[in-house]
Enzyme design. Sequence first.
Site, mmCIF file in Angstrom:
data_model
loop_
_atom_site.group_PDB
_atom_site.id
_atom_site.type_symbol
_atom_site.label_atom_id
_atom_site.label_comp_id
_atom_site.label_asym_id
_atom_site.label_seq_id
_atom_site.Cartn_x
_atom_site.Cartn_y
_atom_site.Cartn_z
ATOM 1 N N HIS A 87 0.981 0.320 -11.594
ATOM 2 C CA HIS A 87 0.006 1.057 -10.783
ATOM 3 C C HIS A 87 0.046 2.550 -11.146
ATOM 4 O O HIS A 87 0.252 3.399 -10.277
ATOM 5 C CB HIS A 87 0.303 0.892 -9.291
ATOM 6 N N ASP A 191 4.518 -6.513 -4.476
ATOM 7 C CA ASP A 191 4.934 -5.761 -5.672
ATOM 8 C C ASP A 191 6.051 -6.490 -6.408
ATOM 9 O O ASP A 191 5.987 -6.696 -7.627
ATOM 10 C CB ASP A 191 5.423 -4.364 -5.293
ATOM 11 N N ILE A 408 0.042 6.695 0.819
ATOM 12 C CA ILE A 408 0.227 8.114 0.526
ATOM 13 C C ILE A 408 -0.763 8.988 1.303
ATOM 14 O O ILE A 408 -0.403 10.055 1.796
ATOM 15 C CB ILE A 408 0.129 8.355 -0.996
ATOM 16 N N THR A 409 -2.016 8.528 1.442
ATOM 17 C CA THR A 409 -2.988 9.345 2.184
ATOM 18 C C THR A 409 -2.619 9.442 3.661
ATOM 19 O O THR A 409 -2.883 10.471 4.300
ATOM 20 C CB THR A 409 -4.404 8.763 2.035
#
Length: 492
Positions: A87, A191, A408-409
């Site tokens: 990613h 993941d 993350i945002t």
Amino acid sequence: MAPRCWRWWPWTAWPRTRPPPSESTQSFHQQFSTQEQTPQICVVGSGPAGFYTAQHLLKHHSRAHVDIYEKQLVPFGLVRFGVAPDHPEVKNVINTFTRTAHSDRCAFHGNVVVGRDVTVQELRDAYHAVVLSYGAEDHRGLEIPGEELPGVLSARAFVGWYNGLPENRKLAPDLSCDTAVVLGQGNVALDVARILLTPPEYLEKTDITEAALGALRQSQVKMVWIVGRRGPLQVAFTIKELREMIQLPGTRPILDPADFLGLQDRIKEVPRPRKRLTELLLQAATEKPGVAEAARRASASRAWGLRFFRSPQQVLPSPDGRRAAGIRLAVTRLEGVGEATRAVPTGAVEDLPCGLVLSSIGYKSRPIDPSVPFDPKLGVIPNMEGRVVDVPGLYCSGWVKRGPTGVITTTMTDSFVTGQILLQDLKAGLLPSGPRPGYAAIKALLGSRGVWPVSFSDWEKLDAEEVSRGQGAGKPREKLLDPQEMLRLLGR
């Protein structure tokens, strides 16, 4: 690295007439421009929460100086050590963080363990304000018999191993079994399942470590079960990660249509993101694939599956008792509605043979210093909108503030809130007045204790070395794993 969804922390409880501030909020420059004092602020942790907090403070106060302390020799936290190697687009945020670090009012000090090399009280004495943004560095244990057996690992450690986290570089997971079980159904669970099953040639051009790539080339794992205690409507992964799993080269999904009975009617009233995710699950489980997809699945040598309504009860040992050979799962059913839905055991159990168990049931923060309040049950520092309860001048942002939830945002918005609150307190005169020595005082303390901080320019030397080592193999970088080697490269 988005673990399963937890809870919102108090910063969401803004009055309806005042929405949470964002980076586009009106700048504080004019409010502070007449002040002669240079606010000295330090941030502990250089992951997304730390850098976004620093970014907000520097943007909205024209004089503020921010020092970022980090226990690793290198910056960027989970962006470097948590984001999956396949990613790379998610890691582009590093460019933004680098611009922040290049500000002449910002300094990075790596290789400094706050709570060991320097105390939080010593930081508070040296700075006008201290922000704790050190994230969630630990994993939640299974707390079941057998979890100490070889073959049982935390997903956090496995992710750290293939991403080059120094403390996990010697993990050496045994991939000689044919079946692995991942406990948890969040993005981290997907993941690790994806990395286990991805053909190694698809990982060769990523920044995965060479040691991990070598082990995956020799891996015998052909089947990965991803186990959750609740049902399809409660999975914590997102549609992007699910789509990647469904389309993973050389693999086929195994989903039991019985798990999805009646779901079509129940998803009509759920929020749109959840509805789209569940529709994709339904499609994968119940619709007959087209000719091309059916042929692809038929030729697949590996498989993955979702097991719902199962809760881990015991890790089963091999006959000689020396390693994990399976896991006993309690069959569950759901009670309650909406967010209050919980899984309760039915009394039935089933045994699932496997040689590798990866626990992905959540991250948790650790207490950093005895002087800092900490809620061990919630795994957070008690706070109101980022202000640490009963400790003026001490703040927190990110996962240690609200729990390990979101992407993350989410952390960006949360960190901007903490930065905004800190600047409001500064303007209101709630922080210490008069000059503070900042890093000058801490540098003297660290020097007297034999600690060698690493600067951002030092990191850029290590960065260049990693990029150079990766070029020969066609990789973006080959990560340095050994802190002692890093220090030698820096002439320490």
